[in-house]
Design a protein around this motif. Structure first.
Motif, PDB file in Angstrom:
ATOM      1  N   GLN A  19     -53.671-109.478 -53.726  1.00 55.84           N
ATOM      2  CA  GLN A  19     -54.849-108.621 -53.765  1.00 55.84           C
ATOM      3  C   GLN A  19     -54.993-107.976 -52.394  1.00 55.84           C
ATOM      4  N   THR A  20     -54.940-106.637 -52.371  1.00 56.80           N
ATOM      5  CA  THR A  20     -54.980-105.921 -51.095  1.00 56.80           C
ATOM      6  C   THR A  20     -56.112-104.896 -51.103  1.00 56.80           C
ATOM      7  N   PRO A  21     -56.637-104.532 -49.930  1.00 52.39           N
ATOM      8  CA  PRO A  21     -57.722-103.539 -49.876  1.00 52.39           C
ATOM      9  C   PRO A  21     -57.261-102.138 -50.243  1.00 52.39           C
ATOM     10  N   ALA A  22     -55.963-101.854 -50.092  1.00 57.17           N
ATOM     11  CA  ALA A  22     -55.439-100.524 -50.421  1.00 57.17           C
ATOM     12  C   ALA A  22     -53.935-100.643 -50.647  1.00 57.17           C
ATOM     13  N   TYR A  23     -53.395 -99.742 -51.476  1.00 56.58           N
ATOM     14  CA  TYR A  23     -51.951 -99.737 -51.706  1.00 56.58           C
ATOM     15  C   TYR A  23     -51.292 -98.879 -50.622  1.00 56.58           C
ATOM     16  N   THR A  30     -49.498-103.402 -45.674  1.00 54.64           N
ATOM     17  CA  THR A  30     -50.869-103.822 -45.952  1.00 54.64           C
ATOM     18  C   THR A  30     -50.931-105.335 -45.845  1.00 54.64           C
ATOM     19  N   GLU A  33     -55.487-109.896 -49.074  1.00 55.71           N
ATOM     20  CA  GLU A  33     -56.702-110.693 -48.924  1.00 55.71           C
ATOM     21  C   GLU A  33     -56.568-112.006 -49.686  1.00 55.71           C
ATOM     22  N   THR A 102     -55.347-103.756 -56.382  1.00 53.47           N
ATOM     23  CA  THR A 102     -56.198-103.069 -55.416  1.00 53.47           C
ATOM     24  C   THR A 102     -57.594-102.882 -56.003  1.00 53.47           C
ATOM     25  N   PRO A 103     -58.612-102.643 -55.156  1.00 52.53           N
ATOM     26  CA  PRO A 103     -59.970-102.435 -55.661  1.00 52.53           C
ATOM     27  C   PRO A 103     -60.010-101.301 -56.690  1.00 52.53           C
TER      28      PRO A 103
END
Length: 299
Positions: A19-23, A30, A33, A102-103
């Protein structure tokens, strides 16, 4: 030999989820999280969940000759699942998939089927089918022509030997192997698609018409998995629906593997003589158990 209840034909994968804040852009970087490393594969998850529910189950699938195969086999056997048909293939890698979330709900997947791309050993499986009461097929092992022919042979013999049968088509298989899946429906007692798979197989029409079209193809009953909206059971004489188990906490958790565990809950109940409504409830509860116990159930 005491009969086992269910033989599952399916895939075995390692799933690595980030799970990342952005690709990032190509060549970029990246920081995750959250990172989760777990055993996956639709067939593998269903077989292990059946075993954890007390339904004697065996799994037929392929693993590589690598350390990931060692780890996977140890996890599968720890659930009590019979692994007599789990092969370790020399010079092959265990299936591996990396998912980057991603979000906003987007998920990008990189993967290799590895050993899963090879057909199951039908000649080894067929002589032992009489030891089982039910055959469950994960559609992800139908993509290749040689894979499909092996599964087709096993299914035909299983029906001759008096086994009931079920099929979960899988999203990729429903798109890439649509005609193969449809050709098997007349041999299937329980067909277990989700809504996307149903649309891929039956076309863009009202959902009742989609279900009716596949029932007309010959499957005994269609069990539709609808995520947060629950599940339904339809056969030639009745239709039953039940809402999903609801929880505020569960709504924010990943649902990966929930459909495979629904399969196990439904099959364990229906094979034990439960009514369709009772079996739907068992499926919904087992899916909820998966969602609320990530990393702990079924492995």
């Amino acid at each position: 030999m005491q009969p086992l209840t269910c033989l599952v034909l399916g895939d075995i994968n390692i799933d690595f989820s980030l799970q990342t804040p952005a690709y990032p852009p190509e060549g970029g970087r990246t920081h995750a999280e959250r990172a989760d490393f777990r055993l996956g594969g639709s067939g593998c998850m269903t077989a292990m969940a059946l075993s954890r529910l007390g339904c004697a189950a065996a799994l037929a699938g392929n693993l590589g000759s690598d350390v990931l195969g060692d780890w996977s086999l140890d996890r599968i056997t720890s659930t009590g699942t019979d692994c007599r048909f789990v092969r370790r293939l020399a010079a092959r890698q265990t299936g591996f998939f990396m998912m980057v979330a991603t979000p906003g709900g987007s998920q990008t997947t990189f993967g290799s089927r590895g050993a899963n791309a090879l057909p199951l050993p039908a000649d080894e499986i067929i002589p032992e089918l009489a030891n089982f009461n039910h055959l469950h097929i994960s559609g992800y092992i139908l993509s290749g022509d040689d894979q499909f022919l092996a599964v087709q042979r096993i299914l035909e013999r299983a029906r001759q030997d008096g086994l009931s049968a079920s099929l979960d088509p899988g999203v990729c298989s429903s798109a890439e192997a649509r005609e193969k899946i449809l050709s098997l429906l007349q041999e299937v007692n329980y067909f277990l698609p989700n809504e996307l798979e149903l649309r891929q197989l039956a076309g863009d029409q009202p959902q009742d018409a989609q279900v009716g079209a596949l029932i007309a193809q010959g499957c005994g009953a269609l069990i539709l998995k609808m995520g947060e909206r629950g599940s339904s059971y339809t056969d030639a004489g009745q239709s039953v629906s039940l809402p999903a188990v609801q929880s505020t906490a569960a709504s924010s958790l990943a649902a990966t593997g929930a459909g495979d565990c629904f399969n196990a809950g439904f099959l364990q109940a229906i094979l034990a003589g439960a009514s369709p409504r009772e079996a739907l409830r068992a499926g919904n509860e087992t899916a909820f158990r998966k969602i609320t116990n990530p990393g702990k159930f079924p492995a």
